[in-house]
Design a protein around this motif. Sequence first.
Motif, PDB file in Angstrom:
ATOM      1  N   PRO A 136     -12.374  43.257 -82.806  1.00 34.24           N
ATOM      2  CA  PRO A 136     -11.387  43.891 -82.112  1.00 34.24           C
ATOM      3  C   PRO A 136     -10.433  43.683 -81.271  1.00 34.24           C
ATOM      4  N   VAL A 137     -11.152  42.366 -80.680  1.00 28.96           N
ATOM      5  CA  VAL A 137      -9.525  40.932 -79.582  1.00 28.96           C
ATOM      6  C   VAL A 137      -8.953  40.072 -80.734  1.00 28.96           C
ATOM      7  N   HIS A 138      -9.451  39.964 -81.760  1.00 30.33           N
ATOM      8  CA  HIS A 138      -8.562  39.343 -82.899  1.00 30.33           C
ATOM      9  C   HIS A 138      -7.540  40.208 -83.158  1.00 30.33           C
ATOM     10  N   ALA A 139      -8.179  41.427 -83.881  1.00 36.15           N
ATOM     11  CA  ALA A 139      -6.887  42.228 -84.135  1.00 36.15           C
ATOM     12  C   ALA A 139      -5.772  42.500 -83.352  1.00 36.15           C
ATOM     13  N   HIS A 140      -6.093  43.110 -82.020  1.00 34.35           N
ATOM     14  CA  HIS A 140      -5.319  43.630 -81.364  1.00 34.35           C
ATOM     15  C   HIS A 140      -4.364  42.170 -80.544  1.00 34.35           C
ATOM     16  N   LEU A 141      -4.735  41.194 -80.570  1.00 35.17           N
ATOM     17  CA  LEU A 141      -4.282  40.333 -79.919  1.00 35.17           C
ATOM     18  C   LEU A 141      -3.041  39.805 -81.620  1.00 35.17           C
ATOM     19  N   ASN A 142      -3.398  39.774 -82.682  1.00 34.15           N
ATOM     20  CA  ASN A 142      -2.403  39.687 -83.345  1.00 34.15           C
ATOM     21  C   ASN A 142      -1.453  41.090 -83.982  1.00 34.15           C
ATOM     22  N   LEU A 143      -2.100  42.247 -83.757  1.00 29.98           N
ATOM     23  CA  LEU A 143      -1.777  43.719 -84.184  1.00 29.98           C
ATOM     24  C   LEU A 143      -0.327  43.177 -83.223  1.00 29.98           C
ATOM     25  N   SER A 145       2.372  42.707 -70.284  1.00 27.32           N
ATOM     26  CA  SER A 145       1.636  42.867 -69.825  1.00 27.32           C
ATOM     27  C   SER A 145       0.284  43.620 -70.981  1.00 27.32           C
ATOM     28  N   GLY A 146       0.901  44.669 -71.048  1.00 25.63           N
ATOM     29  CA  GLY A 146       0.073  45.206 -72.099  1.00 25.63           C
ATOM     30  C   GLY A 146      -0.464  44.850 -73.500  1.00 25.63           C
ATOM     31  N   ALA A 147       0.383  43.891 -74.282  1.00 22.90           N
ATOM     32  CA  ALA A 147      -0.626  42.881 -74.965  1.00 22.90           C
ATOM     33  C   ALA A 147      -1.659  41.337 -74.580  1.00 22.90           C
ATOM     34  N   ILE A 148      -1.206  41.277 -73.806  1.00 20.96           N
ATOM     35  CA  ILE A 148      -1.978  40.485 -73.134  1.00 20.96           C
ATOM     36  C   ILE A 148      -3.150  40.654 -72.158  1.00 20.96           C
ATOM     37  N   CYS A 149      -2.790  42.419 -71.673  1.00 18.95           N
ATOM     38  CA  CYS A 149      -4.396  43.570 -71.111  1.00 18.95           C
ATOM     39  C   CYS A 149      -4.936  43.880 -71.653  1.00 18.95           C
ATOM     40  N   PHE A 150      -4.369  44.591 -72.379  1.00 19.64           N
ATOM     41  CA  PHE A 150      -5.053  45.422 -73.809  1.00 19.64           C
ATOM     42  C   PHE A 150      -6.205  44.365 -75.032  1.00 19.64           C
ATOM     43  N   PRO A 151      -5.933  43.057 -75.055  1.00 20.95           N
ATOM     44  CA  PRO A 151      -7.227  42.576 -75.849  1.00 20.95           C
ATOM     45  C   PRO A 151      -7.885  42.050 -74.966  1.00 20.95           C
ATOM     46  N   ALA A 152      -7.886  41.943 -74.209  1.00 27.50           N
ATOM     47  CA  ALA A 152      -8.663  41.372 -72.643  1.00 27.50           C
ATOM     48  C   ALA A 152      -9.633  42.414 -72.307  1.00 27.50           C
ATOM     49  N   GLY A 153      -9.159  43.411 -72.269  1.00 27.27           N
ATOM     50  CA  GLY A 153      -9.941  44.864 -70.991  1.00 27.27           C
ATOM     51  C   GLY A 153     -10.714  44.994 -72.701  1.00 27.27           C
ATOM     52  N   ILE A 154     -10.719  45.000 -73.552  1.00 31.02           N
ATOM     53  CA  ILE A 154     -11.464  44.897 -75.308  1.00 31.02           C
ATOM     54  C   ILE A 154     -12.967  44.032 -75.316  1.00 31.02           C
ATOM     55  N   ALA A 155     -11.522  42.299 -74.965  1.00 31.06           N
ATOM     56  CA  ALA A 155     -13.198  41.901 -74.634  1.00 31.06           C
ATOM     57  C   ALA A 155     -14.487  42.294 -73.605  1.00 31.06           C
ATOM     58  N   LEU A 156     -13.342  42.725 -72.377  1.00 25.33           N
ATOM     59  CA  LEU A 156     -14.251  43.066 -71.485  1.00 25.33           C
ATOM     60  C   LEU A 156     -15.180  43.801 -71.900  1.00 25.33           C
ATOM     61  N   SER A 157     -14.690  45.392 -72.260  1.00 18.92           N
ATOM     62  CA  SER A 157     -15.990  46.266 -72.623  1.00 18.92           C
ATOM     63  C   SER A 157     -16.465  46.012 -73.662  1.00 18.92           C
ATOM     64  N   ILE A 158     -16.317  45.020 -75.145  1.00 22.99           N
ATOM     65  CA  ILE A 158     -17.193  44.471 -75.804  1.00 22.99           C
ATOM     66  C   ILE A 158     -18.167  43.935 -74.820  1.00 22.99           C
ATOM     67  N   LEU A 176     -19.055  44.548 -69.778  1.00 23.73           N
ATOM     68  CA  LEU A 176     -18.035  44.569 -68.636  1.00 23.73           C
ATOM     69  C   LEU A 176     -17.630  45.426 -67.586  1.00 23.73           C
ATOM     70  N   THR A 177     -16.796  45.554 -68.224  1.00 22.65           N
ATOM     71  CA  THR A 177     -15.927  47.470 -67.682  1.00 22.65           C
ATOM     72  C   THR A 177     -14.739  47.663 -68.779  1.00 22.65           C
ATOM     73  N   MET A 178     -14.586  48.451 -68.850  1.00 22.75           N
ATOM     74  CA  MET A 178     -13.729  49.675 -69.482  1.00 22.75           C
ATOM     75  C   MET A 178     -12.008  49.787 -69.237  1.00 22.75           C
ATOM     76  N   GLU A 179     -12.278  49.715 -68.035  1.00 22.40           N
ATOM     77  CA  GLU A 179     -11.066  50.179 -66.778  1.00 22.40           C
ATOM     78  C   GLU A 179      -9.693  49.090 -67.483  1.00 22.40           C
ATOM     79  N   VAL A 180     -10.072  47.727 -67.675  1.00 26.29           N
ATOM     80  CA  VAL A 180      -8.675  46.597 -68.229  1.00 26.29           C
ATOM     81  C   VAL A 180      -8.152  47.164 -69.625  1.00 26.29           C
ATOM     82  N   ALA A 181      -9.106  47.549 -70.323  1.00 26.80           N
ATOM     83  CA  ALA A 181      -8.630  48.047 -71.522  1.00 26.80           C
ATOM     84  C   ALA A 181      -7.508  49.974 -71.189  1.00 26.80           C
ATOM     85  N   LYS A 182      -8.223  50.478 -71.055  1.00 29.45           N
ATOM     86  CA  LYS A 182      -7.342  51.958 -70.369  1.00 29.45           C
ATOM     87  C   LYS A 182      -5.922  51.323 -69.623  1.00 29.45           C
TER      88      LYS A 182
END
Length: 137
Positions: free
Chosen positions: A36-43, A77-90, A93-99
Amino acid sequence: MRRIDLAFLILATATLLIGVGMGTWMGLTHNFHFAPVHAHLNLLGWTSLALFGLCYRAYPPLAASRLALPHFALAASGAICFPAGIALSIADLTMEVAKLGALLWTLAVLVFLVALVRLALGERAGLEKRAAPAVAA
């Protein structure tokens, strides 16, 4: 920003490189846990940021808009933070960064929509002024 189109395209290509590297790593290791991180980085990163850049290139008044720079800041910010947050959630560690990333991305898309609508309304008003026939008195 003078060349917001290039800023979007450069960031898009950087996220593409990260996404491709991640996809290569997943393929070599047969570990697709972070797909999912890979997919969001690309999308979000490659596809959406590149399309934003091409839109700004195609419509110079859009690039000159006061909304262009805030849009870039939110989208980047969103394009960097969202995939990073998904990685942290997977990684549990935390879901807050993805949110936060999802919120930033949503705001970026909203700002882009507002900029496009303003451009469309402005162009339409400009066309109506030019096309209005002269009224004889």
